[in-house]
Design a protein around this motif. Structure first.
Motif, PDB file in Angstrom:
ATOM      1  N   MET A   1       0.821  -1.206   0.000  1.00  0.00           N
ATOM      2  CA  MET A   1       0.000   0.000   0.000  1.00  0.00           C
ATOM      3  C   MET A   1       0.856   1.257   0.000  1.00  0.00           C
ATOM      4  SD  MET A   1      -2.924   1.387  -0.095  1.00  0.00           S
ATOM      5  CE  MET A   1      -3.675   2.913   0.287  1.00  0.00           C
ATOM      6  N   GLU A   2       2.094   1.153   0.457  1.00  0.00           N
ATOM      7  CA  GLU A   2       2.972   2.320   0.516  1.00  0.00           C
ATOM      8  C   GLU A   2       3.142   2.977  -0.846  1.00  0.00           C
ATOM      9  OE1 GLU A   2       7.207   2.617   2.163  1.00  0.00           O
ATOM     10  OE2 GLU A   2       6.096   1.463   3.656  1.00  0.00           O
ATOM     11  N   PHE A   3       3.385   2.148  -1.881  1.00  0.00           N
ATOM     12  CA  PHE A   3       3.553   2.674  -3.236  1.00  0.00           C
ATOM     13  C   PHE A   3       2.279   3.358  -3.701  1.00  0.00           C
ATOM     14  CE2 PHE A   3       2.925   2.123  -7.821  1.00  0.00           C
ATOM     15  CZ  PHE A   3       3.966   2.909  -8.292  1.00  0.00           C
ATOM     16  N   VAL A   4       1.140   2.721  -3.450  1.00  0.00           N
ATOM     17  CA  VAL A   4      -0.145   3.291  -3.869  1.00  0.00           C
ATOM     18  C   VAL A   4      -0.381   4.625  -3.177  1.00  0.00           C
ATOM     19  CG1 VAL A   4      -2.655   2.952  -3.831  1.00  0.00           C
ATOM     20  CG2 VAL A   4      -1.154   1.055  -4.435  1.00  0.00           C
ATOM     21  N   GLN A   5      -0.073   4.717  -1.891  1.00  0.00           N
ATOM     22  CA  GLN A   5      -0.259   5.980  -1.166  1.00  0.00           C
ATOM     23  C   GLN A   5       0.636   7.070  -1.742  1.00  0.00           C
ATOM     24  OE1 GLN A   5       0.344   4.736   2.946  1.00  0.00           O
ATOM     25  NE2 GLN A   5      -1.829   5.092   3.341  1.00  0.00           N
ATOM     26  N   GLY A   6       1.869   6.727  -2.084  1.00  0.00           N
ATOM     27  CA  GLY A   6       2.772   7.709  -2.673  1.00  0.00           C
ATOM     28  C   GLY A   6       2.288   8.181  -4.024  1.00  0.00           C
ATOM     29  N   LYS A  27      -6.226  -2.081  -5.653  1.00  0.00           N
ATOM     30  CA  LYS A  27      -6.870  -3.269  -5.110  1.00  0.00           C
ATOM     31  C   LYS A  27      -8.054  -2.842  -4.249  1.00  0.00           C
ATOM     32  CE  LYS A  27      -2.836  -6.252  -4.985  1.00  0.00           C
ATOM     33  NZ  LYS A  27      -1.928  -7.035  -4.134  1.00  0.00           N
ATOM     34  N   SER A  28      -9.090  -3.631  -4.259  1.00  0.00           N
ATOM     35  CA  SER A  28     -10.303  -3.321  -3.493  1.00  0.00           C
ATOM     36  C   SER A  28     -10.020  -3.128  -2.011  1.00  0.00           C
ATOM     37  CB  SER A  28     -11.337  -4.431  -3.680  1.00  0.00           C
ATOM     38  OG  SER A  28     -11.717  -4.523  -5.029  1.00  0.00           O
ATOM     39  N   CYS A  29      -9.074  -3.867  -1.486  1.00  0.00           N
ATOM     40  CA  CYS A  29      -8.768  -3.775  -0.060  1.00  0.00           C
ATOM     41  C   CYS A  29      -8.125  -2.444   0.328  1.00  0.00           C
ATOM     42  CB  CYS A  29      -7.877  -4.939   0.375  1.00  0.00           C
ATOM     43  SG  CYS A  29      -6.272  -5.009  -0.439  1.00  0.00           S
ATOM     44  N   HIS A  30      -7.680  -1.655  -0.643  1.00  0.00           N
ATOM     45  CA  HIS A  30      -7.042  -0.373  -0.359  1.00  0.00           C
ATOM     46  C   HIS A  30      -7.970   0.834  -0.547  1.00  0.00           C
ATOM     47  CE1 HIS A  30      -3.293  -2.421   0.080  1.00  0.00           C
ATOM     48  NE2 HIS A  30      -3.172  -2.719  -1.202  1.00  0.00           N
ATOM     49  N   VAL A  31      -9.200   0.579  -0.950  1.00  0.00           N
ATOM     50  CA  VAL A  31     -10.113   1.681  -1.274  1.00  0.00           C
ATOM     51  C   VAL A  31     -10.350   2.604  -0.077  1.00  0.00           C
ATOM     52  CG1 VAL A  31     -12.489   2.274  -1.916  1.00  0.00           C
ATOM     53  CG2 VAL A  31     -11.245   0.523  -3.200  1.00  0.00           C
ATOM     54  N   SER A  33      -8.624   3.267   2.676  1.00  0.00           N
ATOM     55  CA  SER A  33      -7.483   4.105   3.058  1.00  0.00           C
ATOM     56  C   SER A  33      -7.190   5.130   1.971  1.00  0.00           C
ATOM     57  CB  SER A  33      -6.248   3.256   3.373  1.00  0.00           C
ATOM     58  OG  SER A  33      -5.889   2.467   2.273  1.00  0.00           O
ATOM     59  N   ALA A  34      -7.416   4.782   0.715  1.00  0.00           N
ATOM     60  CA  ALA A  34      -7.211   5.732  -0.373  1.00  0.00           C
ATOM     61  C   ALA A  34      -8.218   6.876  -0.279  1.00  0.00           C
ATOM     62  CB  ALA A  34      -7.331   5.025  -1.717  1.00  0.00           C
ATOM     63  N   LEU A  35      -9.469   6.555   0.010  1.00  0.00           N
ATOM     64  CA  LEU A  35     -10.493   7.599   0.146  1.00  0.00           C
ATOM     65  C   LEU A  35     -10.175   8.529   1.312  1.00  0.00           C
ATOM     66  CD1 LEU A  35     -13.744   5.519  -0.510  1.00  0.00           C
ATOM     67  CD2 LEU A  35     -12.513   7.014  -2.104  1.00  0.00           C
ATOM     68  N   ALA A  36      -9.661   7.978   2.387  1.00  0.00           N
ATOM     69  CA  ALA A  36      -9.281   8.798   3.537  1.00  0.00           C
ATOM     70  C   ALA A  36      -8.148   9.756   3.165  1.00  0.00           C
ATOM     71  CB  ALA A  36      -8.866   7.906   4.702  1.00  0.00           C
ATOM     72  N   LEU A  37      -7.190   9.276   2.390  1.00  0.00           N
ATOM     73  CA  LEU A  37      -6.084  10.135   1.964  1.00  0.00           C
ATOM     74  C   LEU A  37      -6.579  11.261   1.060  1.00  0.00           C
ATOM     75  CD1 LEU A  37      -3.053  10.785   1.836  1.00  0.00           C
ATOM     76  CD2 LEU A  37      -2.885   9.156  -0.065  1.00  0.00           C
ATOM     77  N   LYS A  55     -10.379  -1.830  -8.399  1.00  0.00           N
ATOM     78  CA  LYS A  55     -11.268  -0.684  -8.583  1.00  0.00           C
ATOM     79  C   LYS A  55     -10.530   0.413  -9.342  1.00  0.00           C
ATOM     80  CE  LYS A  55     -14.219  -2.667  -5.815  1.00  0.00           C
ATOM     81  NZ  LYS A  55     -14.988  -3.706  -6.415  1.00  0.00           N
ATOM     82  N   SER A  56     -11.284   1.208 -10.077  1.00  0.00           N
ATOM     83  CA  SER A  56     -10.769   2.437 -10.659  1.00  0.00           C
ATOM     84  C   SER A  56     -11.099   3.553  -9.680  1.00  0.00           C
ATOM     85  CB  SER A  56     -11.444   2.744 -11.998  1.00  0.00           C
ATOM     86  OG  SER A  56     -10.984   1.889 -12.992  1.00  0.00           O
ATOM     87  N   LEU A  57     -10.107   4.310  -9.316  1.00  0.00           N
ATOM     88  CA  LEU A  57     -10.298   5.402  -8.365  1.00  0.00           C
ATOM     89  C   LEU A  57      -9.988   6.720  -9.055  1.00  0.00           C
ATOM     90  CD1 LEU A  57     -10.782   6.478  -5.495  1.00  0.00           C
ATOM     91  CD2 LEU A  57      -8.361   6.019  -5.023  1.00  0.00           C
ATOM     92  N   TRP A  58     -10.998   7.528  -9.219  1.00  0.00           N
ATOM     93  CA  TRP A  58     -10.859   8.846  -9.814  1.00  0.00           C
ATOM     94  C   TRP A  58     -10.701   9.879  -8.709  1.00  0.00           C
ATOM     95  CZ3 TRP A  58     -10.757  10.117 -14.976  1.00  0.00           C
ATOM     96  CH2 TRP A  58     -11.144   9.128 -15.873  1.00  0.00           C
ATOM     97  N   VAL A  59      -9.878  10.869  -8.945  1.00  0.00           N
ATOM     98  CA  VAL A  59      -9.684  11.991  -8.030  1.00  0.00           C
ATOM     99  C   VAL A  59      -9.944  13.265  -8.824  1.00  0.00           C
ATOM    100  CG1 VAL A  59      -8.055  13.180  -6.528  1.00  0.00           C
ATOM    101  CG2 VAL A  59      -7.900  10.697  -6.804  1.00  0.00           C
TER     102      VAL A  59
END
Length: 103
Positions: A1-6, A27-31, A33-37, A55-59
């Motif tokens: 998850m570290e790479f994804v957060q960066g 990955k679905s399991c990271h959704v 924490s990603a939304l919180a960031l 999942k596709s995550l749009w910002v």
């Protein structure tokens, strides 16, 4: 998850500084924490299902961009499709033109 957060932090910074939207496959399991960031950047998010595991995550920053995101195609076919995605990702007109001429 570290790479994804960066990577997500970099995308959030770009959107905060003017890029209309960013897209990340996670990955679905990271959704959660990603939304919180994303919330820490005071930005909006939209999640689309790719599969049970991804999942596709749009910002995006501005609420009207969500309508554009929802109207884009997952796999662009026409010049209009490519232009819309190019604009969403912050590409300038010349770069989009160059891509379309090569495609």
């Amino acid at each position: 998850m570290e790479f994804v957060q960066g990577q997500l932090a970099a995308y959030c910074t770009m959107v905060k500084n003017g890029k209309p939207a960013a897209l990340l496959s996670i990955k679905s399991c990271h959704v959660e924490s990603a939304l919180a960031l994303i919330k820490t950047y005071d930005l909006h998010s939209y999640v689309e299902n790719l599969s049970d595991e991804r999942k596709s995550l749009w910002v995006y920053k501005f609420p009207h961009v969500l309508e554009v995101i929802k109207s884009t195609k997952q796999a662009p076919v026409t010049n209009i499709d490519h232009w819309m995605l190019g604009k969403l990702f912050g590409y300038d007109e010349q770069s989009i033109n160059d891509f379309l001429e090569k495609a």
